[in-house]
Design a protein around this motif. Sequence first.
Motif, mmCIF file in Angstrom:
data_model
loop_
_atom_site.group_PDB
_atom_site.id
_atom_site.type_symbol
_atom_site.label_atom_id
_atom_site.label_comp_id
_atom_site.label_asym_id
_atom_site.label_seq_id
_atom_site.Cartn_x
_atom_site.Cartn_y
_atom_site.Cartn_z
ATOM 1 N N PHE A 144 0.828 -1.202 0.000
ATOM 2 C CA PHE A 144 0.000 0.000 0.000
ATOM 3 C C PHE A 144 0.866 1.258 0.000
ATOM 4 C CE2 PHE A 144 -2.294 3.329 2.360
ATOM 5 C CZ PHE A 144 -3.374 3.493 1.504
ATOM 6 N N ALA A 145 1.938 1.266 0.806
ATOM 7 C CA ALA A 145 2.791 2.452 0.944
ATOM 8 C C ALA A 145 3.685 2.662 -0.276
ATOM 9 C CB ALA A 145 3.649 2.326 2.198
ATOM 10 N N LEU A 146 4.260 1.596 -0.805
ATOM 11 C CA LEU A 146 5.239 1.706 -1.888
ATOM 12 C C LEU A 146 4.632 1.519 -3.271
ATOM 13 C CD1 LEU A 146 8.063 -0.455 -0.291
ATOM 14 C CD2 LEU A 146 7.951 2.039 -0.365
ATOM 15 N N GLY A 147 3.492 0.890 -3.327
ATOM 16 C CA GLY A 147 2.919 0.533 -4.617
ATOM 17 C C GLY A 147 3.422 -0.838 -5.034
ATOM 18 N N ASP A 148 2.748 -1.409 -5.997
ATOM 19 C CA ASP A 148 3.079 -2.764 -6.430
ATOM 20 C C ASP A 148 4.474 -2.841 -7.038
ATOM 21 O OD1 ASP A 148 2.356 -5.438 -6.606
ATOM 22 O OD2 ASP A 148 1.686 -5.222 -8.692
ATOM 23 N N ASP A 149 4.827 -1.873 -7.889
ATOM 24 C CA ASP A 149 6.144 -1.896 -8.532
ATOM 25 C C ASP A 149 7.272 -1.671 -7.529
ATOM 26 O OD1 ASP A 149 5.054 -2.382 -11.016
ATOM 27 O OD2 ASP A 149 4.945 -0.254 -11.554
ATOM 28 N N GLY A 150 7.070 -0.758 -6.597
ATOM 29 C CA GLY A 150 8.089 -0.493 -5.577
ATOM 30 C C GLY A 150 8.349 -1.710 -4.709
ATOM 31 N N LEU A 151 7.266 -2.387 -4.327
ATOM 32 C CA LEU A 151 7.417 -3.588 -3.513
ATOM 33 C C LEU A 151 8.132 -4.688 -4.294
ATOM 34 C CD1 LEU A 151 6.848 -5.141 -0.899
ATOM 35 C CD2 LEU A 151 4.680 -5.842 -1.913
ATOM 36 N N LYS A 152 7.802 -4.842 -5.573
ATOM 37 C CA LYS A 152 8.458 -5.869 -6.387
ATOM 38 C C LYS A 152 9.953 -5.603 -6.517
ATOM 39 C CE LYS A 152 4.535 -7.411 -9.123
ATOM 40 N NZ LYS A 152 3.940 -7.504 -10.455
ATOM 41 N N LYS A 153 10.340 -4.334 -6.642
ATOM 42 C CA LYS A 153 11.766 -4.001 -6.737
ATOM 43 C C LYS A 153 12.499 -4.349 -5.447
ATOM 44 C CE LYS A 153 11.323 -0.254 -10.058
ATOM 45 N NZ LYS A 153 11.452 1.187 -10.288
ATOM 46 N N ILE A 154 11.908 -3.987 -4.315
ATOM 47 C CA ILE A 154 12.541 -4.274 -3.025
ATOM 48 C C ILE A 154 12.579 -5.773 -2.773
ATOM 49 C CG2 ILE A 154 12.247 -4.030 -0.527
ATOM 50 C CD1 ILE A 154 11.281 -1.182 -1.067
ATOM 51 N N ARG A 155 11.494 -6.465 -3.101
ATOM 52 C CA ARG A 155 11.433 -7.919 -2.911
ATOM 53 C C ARG A 155 12.483 -8.613 -3.772
ATOM 54 N NH1 ARG A 155 5.715 -10.360 -3.678
ATOM 55 N NH2 ARG A 155 5.456 -9.589 -1.573
ATOM 56 N N LYS A 189 12.544 -20.374 -0.152
ATOM 57 C CA LYS A 189 11.323 -19.940 -0.824
ATOM 58 C C LYS A 189 10.095 -20.534 -0.150
ATOM 59 C CE LYS A 189 9.156 -19.634 -5.366
ATOM 60 N NZ LYS A 189 7.855 -20.211 -5.185
ATOM 61 N N THR A 190 10.153 -21.796 0.196
ATOM 62 C CA THR A 190 9.036 -22.453 0.878
ATOM 63 C C THR A 190 8.782 -21.807 2.237
ATOM 64 O OG1 THR A 190 9.555 -24.532 -0.218
ATOM 65 C CG2 THR A 190 8.169 -24.661 1.732
ATOM 66 N N ASN A 191 9.847 -21.553 2.987
ATOM 67 C CA ASN A 191 9.701 -20.913 4.297
ATOM 68 C C ASN A 191 9.157 -19.493 4.162
ATOM 69 O OD1 ASN A 191 10.582 -23.142 5.677
ATOM 70 N ND2 ASN A 191 12.705 -22.443 5.808
ATOM 71 N N GLY A 192 9.599 -18.760 3.150
ATOM 72 C CA GLY A 192 9.078 -17.416 2.913
ATOM 73 C C GLY A 192 7.608 -17.427 2.589
ATOM 74 N N ASP A 193 7.167 -18.443 1.880
ATOM 75 C CA ASP A 193 5.737 -18.567 1.561
ATOM 76 C C ASP A 193 4.939 -18.868 2.826
ATOM 77 O OD1 ASP A 193 3.401 -18.762 0.016
ATOM 78 O OD2 ASP A 193 3.660 -20.918 -0.188
ATOM 79 N N ILE A 194 5.446 -19.772 3.666
ATOM 80 C CA ILE A 194 4.751 -20.129 4.893
ATOM 81 C C ILE A 194 4.669 -18.932 5.832
ATOM 82 C CG2 ILE A 194 4.911 -21.544 6.995
ATOM 83 C CD1 ILE A 194 6.131 -23.751 5.174
ATOM 84 N N LEU A 195 5.739 -18.139 5.921
ATOM 85 C CA LEU A 195 5.756 -16.983 6.826
ATOM 86 C C LEU A 195 4.973 -15.797 6.285
ATOM 87 C CD1 LEU A 195 9.458 -17.102 8.013
ATOM 88 C CD2 LEU A 195 7.415 -17.673 9.333
ATOM 89 N N GLY A 196 4.635 -15.806 5.008
ATOM 90 C CA GLY A 196 3.808 -14.742 4.453
ATOM 91 C C GLY A 196 4.571 -13.668 3.727
ATOM 92 N N PHE A 197 5.832 -13.882 3.397
ATOM 93 C CA PHE A 197 6.602 -12.871 2.677
ATOM 94 C C PHE A 197 6.218 -12.796 1.200
ATOM 95 C CE2 PHE A 197 9.762 -13.585 6.119
ATOM 96 C CZ PHE A 197 9.788 -12.286 6.599
ATOM 97 N N LEU A 198 5.607 -13.841 0.647
ATOM 98 C CA LEU A 198 5.337 -13.902 -0.774
ATOM 99 C C LEU A 198 3.891 -13.582 -1.127
ATOM 100 C CD1 LEU A 198 7.387 -17.108 -1.606
ATOM 101 C CD2 LEU A 198 8.103 -14.730 -1.703
ATOM 102 N N VAL A 199 3.203 -12.863 -0.265
ATOM 103 C CA VAL A 199 1.804 -12.490 -0.516
ATOM 104 C C VAL A 199 1.758 -11.506 -1.650
ATOM 105 C CG1 VAL A 199 -0.229 -11.404 0.447
ATOM 106 C CG2 VAL A 199 1.137 -12.919 1.834
#
Length: 72
Positions: A19-30, A62-72
Amino acid sequence: MGSQAKFGIFSPAVYAAKFALGDDGLKKIRAKGIGLHSSAIGDFCEWAGAYHLRTRLIKLAKTNGDILGFLV
């Protein structure tokens, strides 16, 4: 269509960043974070003499990141 990411403990923070960075900003940081993490895993595997485990450890991260919610 890809699989649906799991809702984990860090999902609210990811939604707030989106919400704060926008979709593109979040994708760059991710992407930057994933690249740094993969590089750190590779460096560790090289240091430990277990470079053959690199791919499996990255998939586990990657699996752990998905379980923890980083890949939403």
